[in-house]
Design an enzyme around this catalytic site. Structure first.
Site, PDB file in Angstrom:
ATOM      1  N   ALA A 148       0.766  -1.062   0.048  1.00 55.07           N
ATOM      2  CA  ALA A 148       0.132  -0.006   0.061  1.00 55.07           C
ATOM      3  C   ALA A 148       0.840   1.281  -0.107  1.00 55.07           C
ATOM      4  CB  ALA A 148      -0.938   0.081   1.253  1.00 55.07           C
ATOM      5  N   LYS A 149       0.441   2.158  -0.771  1.00 51.83           N
ATOM      6  CA  LYS A 149       1.179   3.588  -0.683  1.00 51.83           C
ATOM      7  C   LYS A 149       0.531   4.375   0.343  1.00 51.83           C
ATOM      8  CE  LYS A 149       2.768   5.554  -4.484  1.00 51.83           C
ATOM      9  NZ  LYS A 149       3.908   5.506  -4.278  1.00 51.83           N
ATOM     10  N   ILE A 150       0.705   3.877   1.683  1.00 46.96           N
ATOM     11  CA  ILE A 150      -0.053   4.764   2.735  1.00 46.96           C
ATOM     12  C   ILE A 150       1.176   5.781   2.913  1.00 46.96           C
ATOM     13  CG2 ILE A 150      -0.560   4.446   5.337  1.00 46.96           C
ATOM     14  CD1 ILE A 150      -0.763   1.549   4.762  1.00 46.96           C
TER      15      ILE A 150
END
Ligand SMILES: Cc1ncc(COP(=O)(O)O)c(C=O)c1O
Length: 307
Positions: free
Chosen positions: A158-160
């Site tokens: 995830a590109k959190i």
């Protein structure tokens, strides 16, 4: 870096750039409770096209799912249309695109379910992230003293936004040491990825890359897999050790922002002949034509803004 544009898409509406603001008490700002995408649009013979747009927005929604957002304010199709509208209305031919899905309010007790998700899409003109010179010369990198996330600490699919505190630590250290990019090892000590790019190693005509288990499933990484295979190279996913990088013929990194860039030096050791290698340049050339809609078999990756 000029990040200006005429309009920013905020929850379905294009608002003037200077009005695209949020309150300082937005939880996303305090806890990194947001997910984002990095996308590029390129000028093509059929007008501006966003490269692999739908896959990027699907990954945005996957990132939101991983972080725990359960209610999306828009559908994938609406955000895809929002990106095209934003690029078109701003009149850019080549630009970088930053969709951000963030927790707006109610997240002070660290519970995603109490907050509300909002989406913004900004665009701006941005040349090569690692510099134009880097294309031919390659860049110098170090192995970071910071470890990439364990997938059970901060998930790597995830590109959190909060995940990128780790990239900030590594990149700042790297630049302060005089390098241009940091290579991060996974918690087991094998090569994972760079602060914003996936990594490939070429040796004796074969290409290897770390498996996606500890890293982001880069969309450029997938593009490179296809291009390399079509050029006749075999790519194997396998654990990659630090010293495999040192003795490689070529090492290159790839990502939407950086595109395809060779590494000339790692930890003060010259890689190959110390500039962008033959395989790197062959892949780089095809990539540059593919993103600009000049290769018919890859044209399906170009999502035209004016269609
Ligand atoms: C940590 C990390 N790895 C790899 C990549 C490359 O991903 P992509 O090719 O989808 O841009 C990025 C950039 O988004 C990234 O932030």
């Amino acid at each position: 870096m000029g990040m200006e544009s005429k309009f920013v898409w905020m929850d379905g509406e294009l608002v003037p750039f200077e009005k695209a603001t949020i309150h300082v008490l937005t939880p996303a700002l305090h806890y990194g409770a947001a997910v984002f995408e990095g996308i590029r649009a390129y000028d093509t013979p059929k007008g501006p096209a966003v490269f692999r747009l739908t896959e990027h927005i699907e990954r945005l929604f996957d990132s939101a799912l991983v972080f725990g957002f359960r209610e999306m304010p828009f559908t994938v199709e609406q955000v895809v249309a929002g990106v095209k509208d934003t690029v078109r209305t701003n009149g850019f031919k080549d630009c970088y695109i930053r969709p951000l899905l963030y927790l707006d309010h109610g997240g002070w007790n660290l519970n995603v379910d109490v907050g509300k998700a909002r989406i913004a899409i900004a665009v701006w003109e941005w040349g090569n992230y690692l510099g134009e010179e880097a294309l031919a010369k390659g860049i110098r990198a170090n192995i970071s003293s910071f470890t990439r996330h364990h997938p059970n600490v901060l998930m790597t699919k995830a590109k959190i936004a909060g995940n990128y505190a780790n990239s900030f630590l590594a990149k700042t250290e790297s630049v302060r040491l005089g390098f241009e990019e940091a290579i991060m090892l996974d918690p087991q000590g094998y090569v994972a990825e760079c602060t914003g790019e996936n990594l490939f190693v070429v040796r004796h005509g074969k290409i290897i890359t770390p498996s996606t288990a500890p890293v982001l499933e880069g969309i450029t990484r997938h593009t490179i897999h296809t291009i390399a295979q079509d050029l006749g190279y075999r790519i194997r996913e396998q654990p990659v050790s630090r010293d495999q990088l040192y003795i490689a013929d070529e090492v290159f990194v790839c990502g939407t922002a950086a595109e395809v860039i060779g590494l000339s030096e790692i930890d003060f050791r010259k890689i190959g002949d110390g500039k962008s290698g033959k395989v790197t340049r062959a892949i780089q050339d095809v990539y540059h034509d593919a993103i600009r809609g000049r290769i018919e078999k890859y044209e399906e990756w170009c999502e035209y803004v004016d269609e």
